[in-house]
Scaffold this motif. Structure first.
Motif, PDB file in Angstrom:
ATOM      1  N   TYR A 257       4.269  -3.949   3.152  1.00  0.00           N
ATOM      2  CA  TYR A 257       4.078  -5.396   3.146  1.00  0.00           C
ATOM      3  C   TYR A 257       2.617  -5.675   3.471  1.00  0.00           C
ATOM      4  O   TYR A 257       2.071  -5.117   4.434  1.00  0.00           O
ATOM      5  N   ILE A 258       1.987  -6.526   2.670  1.00  0.00           N
ATOM      6  CA  ILE A 258       0.547  -6.761   2.807  1.00  0.00           C
ATOM      7  C   ILE A 258       0.272  -8.247   2.934  1.00  0.00           C
ATOM      8  O   ILE A 258       0.741  -9.043   2.117  1.00  0.00           O
ATOM      9  N   HIS A 276       5.195  -6.050  -1.271  1.00  0.00           N
ATOM     10  CA  HIS A 276       5.317  -7.501  -1.137  1.00  0.00           C
ATOM     11  C   HIS A 276       4.023  -8.019  -0.530  1.00  0.00           C
ATOM     12  O   HIS A 276       3.625  -7.590   0.551  1.00  0.00           O
ATOM     13  N   LEU A 277       3.344  -8.910  -1.234  1.00  0.00           N
ATOM     14  CA  LEU A 277       2.116  -9.520  -0.736  1.00  0.00           C
ATOM     15  C   LEU A 277       2.376 -10.967  -0.375  1.00  0.00           C
ATOM     16  O   LEU A 277       3.084 -11.680  -1.097  1.00  0.00           O
ATOM     17  N   CYS A 278       1.817 -11.401   0.750  1.00  0.00           N
ATOM     18  CA  CYS A 278       1.909 -12.818   1.118  1.00  0.00           C
ATOM     19  C   CYS A 278       0.505 -13.368   1.274  1.00  0.00           C
ATOM     20  O   CYS A 278      -0.418 -12.643   1.657  1.00  0.00           O
ATOM     21  N   ALA A 327       0.497  -4.330   6.597  1.00  0.00           N
ATOM     22  CA  ALA A 327      -0.961  -4.191   6.590  1.00  0.00           C
ATOM     23  C   ALA A 327      -1.611  -5.546   6.388  1.00  0.00           C
ATOM     24  O   ALA A 327      -1.069  -6.420   5.692  1.00  0.00           O
ATOM     25  N   CYS A 328      -2.758  -5.709   7.007  1.00  0.00           N
ATOM     26  CA  CYS A 328      -3.561  -6.922   6.803  1.00  0.00           C
ATOM     27  C   CYS A 328      -5.020  -6.501   6.683  1.00  0.00           C
ATOM     28  O   CYS A 328      -5.550  -5.800   7.550  1.00  0.00           O
ATOM     29  N   ILE A 370      -0.938  -1.536  10.169  1.00  0.00           N
ATOM     30  CA  ILE A 370      -2.282  -1.061   9.814  1.00  0.00           C
ATOM     31  C   ILE A 370      -3.132  -2.317   9.655  1.00  0.00           C
ATOM     32  O   ILE A 370      -3.006  -3.044   8.664  1.00  0.00           O
ATOM     33  N   LEU A 371      -3.963  -2.590  10.635  1.00  0.00           N
ATOM     34  CA  LEU A 371      -4.747  -3.815  10.672  1.00  0.00           C
ATOM     35  C   LEU A 371      -6.225  -3.495  10.519  1.00  0.00           C
ATOM     36  O   LEU A 371      -6.723  -2.537  11.122  1.00  0.00           O
TER      37      LEU A 371
END
Length: 464
Positions: A257-258, A276-278, A327-328, A370-371
């Motif tokens: 998820y990103i 999945h990207l937001c 992740a961001c 994972i930032l």
């Protein structure tokens, strides 16, 4: 006063000689039992020689007739002499095995470099050998020489000059009596560009490949170190490393998820298919709430099955519960509350709260963060989140960002200003990350991701 100083020097010299003899003998025993077991050949040869010498000790009587009046006395003397010399020779052999080649030359170099203790004594080199798993690495073991580890690290440059090797790590033995230095040849360099190959993907549970250092591949095991904090200035290659890690997670069948507040421009269409990207805060809060709900669900299931973590649960129940990775790419942009309205600040606080729950509890339940950030601001990422990010990696950065990510200025000091894809870990290892083509590495891989939510009991494609 001069007499007292002279007496003290003699006493210290005598004590050092005793300590040296003891360390040489104990190191020799370690050589025979753990470090270089092949050196037992010397021990076997000596014991064979000792047996031959004992059996032939009678020849030392020089053909004396046994009727000679003093013959019994000479026989007893020869027996005692041989019985004394053979153990003494064994002690000398073991001590010799505990004395590295050029040990005295290294001590002279250390004195010349000014690396001595308060009594102007250099450390004693105990053993030097190449690491069996990676012959590029040379291990040097010294006695601690009444010098704390911090002093060894501060005087690393002097040590490098004396050893004529590049130091990559300095550690201390568990009992604190030995300093262990890992070095490589000074001519070794890390390539500035390296391309990913699928054969690099680790076959072990959830080990991710970060890149290559002077000593080989650098890795992180999310099963043990669950969260990663990346830092680096714009253009340092931070986003490329983030995508490398996420690509490996996907290939290891994790749900990814990103959060990308740049509209997804850094992620090609194939990423949109597989993850999945937001793109806004409300969607992000919904996503993180779903992850924390799944965390609580897994906590209940693991408790019922008496499993401590996700690997134990999958092994015990023959399930395929998947790890989840959030992740961001620019977490500081998400968490910065400067100039926001009251409602918006409340939304960001809720997002921060969900991230804190995952940071504190995610490891055992297979939910990871994972930032990444390029913002040199210590108050953006809360202490609860940051203190649980045990793997910290920084690329090209100023001293402020390096201090925030690594708790040191090593990234600013060791990463060249024009470097791309070059990073340093919080353990001091410098590595180069891999480049890869999205379509090439994902070719014929149809894996997709989904959004966890509290209504779904089948998160991770499993049915616990």
């Amino acid at each position: 006063m001069n007499d007292d100083n002279q007496t003290d020097k003699i006493r210290r010299k005598r004590n050092r000689s005793r300590k040296t003899a003891y360390l040489r003998f104990t190191t020799g025993l370690r050589q025979l039992t753990t470090i270089h077991r092949w050196k037992n050949v010397f021990l076997a040869a000596y014991l064979l020689l000792a047996i031959v010498a004992w059996l032939n000790r009678g020849k030392l009587l020089f053909g004396l007739d046994n009727k000679f009046m003093l013959f019994p006395i000479f026989t007893m003397a020869v027996n005692c002499l041989v019985a004394l010399l053979l153990p003494l020779g064994l002690l000398c052999l073991i001590s010799a095995l505990g004395t590295p080649r050029k040990a005295q030359k290294i001590q002279d170099r250390l004195i010349g470099a000014g690396f001595t203790n308060h009594a102007q004594e250099p450390p004693l080199l105990l053993v030097r050998y190449h690491l069996s798993l990676n012959p590029k690495i040379t291990i040097w073991e010294f006695d601690e020489n009444e010098t704390p580890l911090s002093i060894w690290e501060d005087k690393k440059d002097k040590l490098q000059g004396a050893l004529i090797d590049r130091i990559i790590k300095i550690t201390q033995s568990k009992n604190g009596r030995r300093i262990i230095i890992h070095t490589v040849a000074p001519r070794l360099t890390i390539p500035s560009v390296m391309h990913w190959q699928d054969k690099y993907l680790s076959k072990e549970s959830f080990i991710l490949i970060l890149g290559e250092s002077l000593t080989g591949q650098e890795t992180v095991n999310l099963a043990k170190i669950p969260h990663i904090l990346l830092g680096g200035a714009s253009g340092s290659g931070k986003s490329v490393l983030l995508k490398l890690l996420l690509m490996e997670c996907l290939k290891k069948d994790a749900e990814v998820y990103i959060a990308d507040f740049k509209g997804g421009v850094d992620f090609s269409s194939i990423w949109h298919e597989k993850c999945h990207l937001c793109f806004d805060e409300n969607e992000l809060l919904e996503l993180l709430t779903g992850l924390t709900d799944e965390l609580q669900r897994r906590k209940t299931v693991f408790r019922k099955t008496e499993c401590a973590n996700i690997d134990e649960y999958n092994a015990a129940t023959n399930s395929k519960l998947k790890r989840m990775v959030f992740a961001c790419d620019e977490i500081a942009e998400v968490l910065d509350k400067t100039g926001l309205s009251k409602e918006k600040k409340e939304l960001i606080s809720q997002i921060e709260s969900q991230l804190s729950i995952i940071a504190r509890q995610g490891r055992a339940f297979g939910i990871h963060l994972i930032l990444a950030t390029q913002r040199p601001s210590a108050d953006i990422i809360s202490g609860q989140i940051r203190s649980n990010m045990d793997c910290r990696i920084c690329g090209r950065a100023d001293s402020i960002l390096s201090q925030i990510i690594l708790d040191s200025t090593e990234a600013a000091d060791q990463i060249p200003k024009d470097a791309q894809g070059r990073f340093i870990t919080n353990t001091g290892v410098v590595f180069q990350s891999y480049l890869f083509d999205d379509n090439e590495v994902f070719f014929n891989n149809g894996q997709t991701g989904g959004v966890p939510n509290s209504e779904s009991k089948d998160a991770g494609n499993s049915n616990p």
